[in-house]
Design a protein around this motif. Sequence first.
Motif, mmCIF file in Angstrom:
data_model
loop_
_atom_site.group_PDB
_atom_site.id
_atom_site.type_symbol
_atom_site.label_atom_id
_atom_site.label_comp_id
_atom_site.label_asym_id
_atom_site.label_seq_id
_atom_site.Cartn_x
_atom_site.Cartn_y
_atom_site.Cartn_z
ATOM 1 N N LEU A 183 0.835 -1.207 0.000
ATOM 2 C CA LEU A 183 0.000 0.000 0.000
ATOM 3 C C LEU A 183 0.866 1.251 0.000
ATOM 4 O O LEU A 183 0.614 2.200 -0.763
ATOM 5 N N TYR A 184 1.901 1.244 0.824
ATOM 6 C CA TYR A 184 2.798 2.400 0.882
ATOM 7 C C TYR A 184 3.544 2.577 -0.437
ATOM 8 O O TYR A 184 3.728 3.704 -0.931
ATOM 9 N N ALA A 185 3.963 1.478 -1.044
ATOM 10 C CA ALA A 185 4.656 1.553 -2.330
ATOM 11 C C ALA A 185 3.752 2.128 -3.416
ATOM 12 O O ALA A 185 4.197 2.902 -4.275
ATOM 13 N N LEU A 186 2.463 1.778 -3.368
ATOM 14 C CA LEU A 186 1.521 2.284 -4.363
ATOM 15 C C LEU A 186 1.366 3.796 -4.247
ATOM 16 O O LEU A 186 1.435 4.524 -5.244
ATOM 17 N N THR A 187 1.157 4.298 -3.037
ATOM 18 C CA THR A 187 0.986 5.747 -2.866
ATOM 19 C C THR A 187 2.275 6.498 -3.186
ATOM 20 O O THR A 187 2.236 7.603 -3.740
ATOM 21 N N THR A 188 3.410 5.902 -2.846
ATOM 22 C CA THR A 188 4.682 6.549 -3.178
ATOM 23 C C THR A 188 4.879 6.633 -4.683
ATOM 24 O O THR A 188 5.332 7.657 -5.212
ATOM 25 N N ALA A 189 4.546 5.551 -5.403
ATOM 26 C CA ALA A 189 4.658 5.564 -6.870
ATOM 27 C C ALA A 189 3.743 6.630 -7.476
ATOM 28 O O ALA A 189 4.117 7.307 -8.448
ATOM 29 N N LEU A 190 2.556 6.805 -6.903
ATOM 30 C CA LEU A 190 1.656 7.852 -7.385
ATOM 31 C C LEU A 190 2.259 9.240 -7.164
ATOM 32 O O LEU A 190 2.088 10.146 -7.987
ATOM 33 N N SER A 191 2.977 9.406 -6.070
ATOM 34 C CA SER A 191 3.577 10.716 -5.782
ATOM 35 C C SER A 191 4.691 11.064 -6.759
ATOM 36 O O SER A 191 5.046 12.242 -6.911
ATOM 37 N N TRP A 192 5.263 10.068 -7.412
ATOM 38 C CA TRP A 192 6.332 10.345 -8.363
ATOM 39 C C TRP A 192 5.810 11.065 -9.615
ATOM 40 O O TRP A 192 6.583 11.741 -10.309
ATOM 41 N N ILE A 193 4.531 10.930 -9.911
ATOM 42 C CA ILE A 193 3.976 11.596 -11.101
ATOM 43 C C ILE A 193 4.096 13.106 -10.986
ATOM 44 O O ILE A 193 4.694 13.759 -11.863
ATOM 45 N N PRO A 194 3.566 13.741 -9.922
ATOM 46 C CA PRO A 194 3.767 15.191 -9.815
ATOM 47 C C PRO A 194 5.224 15.583 -9.601
ATOM 48 O O PRO A 194 5.623 16.690 -9.999
ATOM 49 N N LEU A 195 6.025 14.693 -9.004
ATOM 50 C CA LEU A 195 7.445 15.014 -8.861
ATOM 51 C C LEU A 195 8.122 15.153 -10.219
ATOM 52 O O LEU A 195 8.854 16.115 -10.479
ATOM 53 N N VAL A 196 7.868 14.196 -11.096
ATOM 54 C CA VAL A 196 8.488 14.219 -12.425
ATOM 55 C C VAL A 196 7.957 15.380 -13.257
ATOM 56 O O VAL A 196 8.728 16.106 -13.906
ATOM 57 N N VAL A 197 6.647 15.580 -13.218
ATOM 58 C CA VAL A 197 6.053 16.683 -13.993
ATOM 59 C C VAL A 197 6.592 18.015 -13.486
ATOM 60 O O VAL A 197 6.929 18.912 -14.272
ATOM 61 N N GLY A 198 6.684 18.176 -12.163
ATOM 62 C CA GLY A 198 7.236 19.408 -11.610
ATOM 63 C C GLY A 198 8.669 19.641 -12.037
ATOM 64 O O GLY A 198 9.070 20.766 -12.330
ATOM 65 N N ALA A 199 9.457 18.567 -12.079
ATOM 66 C CA ALA A 199 10.838 18.694 -12.533
ATOM 67 C C ALA A 199 10.917 19.088 -13.996
ATOM 68 O O ALA A 199 11.841 19.794 -14.418
ATOM 69 N N MET A 200 9.961 18.661 -14.785
ATOM 70 C CA MET A 200 9.960 18.985 -16.208
ATOM 71 C C MET A 200 9.595 20.442 -16.471
ATOM 72 O O MET A 200 10.179 21.095 -17.337
ATOM 73 N N VAL A 201 8.630 20.974 -15.697
ATOM 74 C CA VAL A 201 8.117 22.307 -16.006
ATOM 75 C C VAL A 201 8.845 23.410 -15.248
ATOM 76 O O VAL A 201 9.018 24.516 -15.755
ATOM 77 N N GLY A 202 9.273 23.147 -14.003
ATOM 78 C CA GLY A 202 9.970 24.153 -13.209
ATOM 79 C C GLY A 202 9.060 25.295 -12.774
ATOM 80 O O GLY A 202 7.842 25.260 -12.947
#
Length: 393
Positions: free
Chosen positions: A146-165
Motif C-alpha cells: 500500500l505504501y509503495a503504491l501511494t509513493t509511486a503515485l507521488s512520483w507523477i507530480p514530482l516528475v512533472v514538476g521537474a519537467m516544467v519548473g
Amino acid sequence: MGRFFRSRPVVTAETHRPTLFEVFFDLVLVFGLIRVTTFMSEHPTAVTLVQGLLVLMLLWNSWLVYAWLGNYVRIDVGLIRVGIAVAMGAVFLIALVLPEAWETGPGTRTARLILVLAYAVVRSTQFILFYWVSVDDPRRLRTVRLYALTTALSWIPLVVGAMVGGTAQILLWALALVIDMGGGVLALLVGGWPIRSPGHFAERHGLVVIIALGESLISVGAGIGTQAIHWPTLAAALLTLTVTGCLYWLYFPSAASAGNALTTDSGLHRGFVAGNAYSVAHLPLLAGTIYVALGVEEVLAAMTQGQSHEALHWIPAIALFGGTALYLAGRATFLVLSVRCVRPGQLVAPVVALLLLPVGRYLPGLAALSLLTVFLVVLLSYEAWTRRSPRAQ
C-alpha cells in the motif's frame, strides 16, 4: 560470496540500540541539512523558505524510512548493508544538486531530474528491502504494498514538476509530498508496522534533533565567514549557543517521557504512536531548527557587513521567531501524540514566539537575537519550575 547473498535479515531485539552504521547514515543527512540552509541563505526570500522546506521534507522522507527499517532488522549486516549504501549515495546526490533544482531557464531541467531520479532510487531501495524482510508476514507485506503504491503515485507530480519548473514545480512537489507522506500514514493505519525496539526508535529521532540543533552552531561560522571577530559578533555567537541549548533542554526532557510512553505501549498501537509522534511531529521540529539556523546566519552576516544598527529584515525575523514557533509547535504536537498530555504553557509558547516576530522585525539583529534568547530562557525556567512545583501542575 554465495553465503553472503543467501544471508537472511537479522531481526533486532527489544533492547536494540542505534549502530555506528546508522550514525554514518546520519552524516549524509547532516550534509543535506547544511546544503538546505546554504541554499536558503544565498537568496533569502519567502519563496526560498518554501523551496527549502520542500527539499527538507524530501530529505526527511529519505532518512525516515530507514530509521523504521533499522528498528526492525539490523542494517549493518549482509545484503541490507549494500542497499543502505546505495540509498546513502542517492541521498548524497540529492543534497549535492538541490541548489540547482530550483533554478529556471535553459539547461536547468537536468538538475531537477537528477534529484527526482535519486529520490526514486532511495524510495525504491527502501521498498525492495522492506519487501525482503516482510516476505513471511502477509500483514506487513500488505503495508509495504500500500505504501509503495501511494509513493509511486507521488512520483507523477514530482516528475512533472521537474519537467516544467517555476511556480508549478513548487505546487506539484508539494502535492507529491502530501501524497507520499499521507500514504505512509494510511498504510500504517490500515496494515500497521511493529516497533520492535522503542528505545532505538526514540534515540534515532533524538539524534536527528541534535543534528539539526548543530546547524544553529554551524550557522555562526557561516554567518561570520572570514571576517574579523568583534565584540558584537562574539555576543551574537554566545546568544546563539544559549538559544541552541534552550531548544535542546526544551525537547529532551519531553523526549524522555515520550520514550517511556512508547515503551509501555505494545503491538500495533506502539507503531501508530511512533508513526504519528515521531515520523510526523518531528518534521516541524527539524524544520523549525533549520529556520532558526538560517536566521542566525543572516543576523551574523549583516553584523559582519557593518549593518549592526539596521532593523532586521522580514525574512531573518521570520526565520528566527517563526522557526522557533514551528519548533515549539512541533514539540507540543509530539507531546500530545506520545504522552497525551501537554501543559497550557507548552501550547501558548508557539503563539508567544509568533507575537514576538513583528517586534523583532524592527530591532537590530543583535537585539532581536537577544529578545529570542530571553524568551527561551524564561520559557525554559518556567517549565523547569512547573515540573518541580506541585502547585503549578
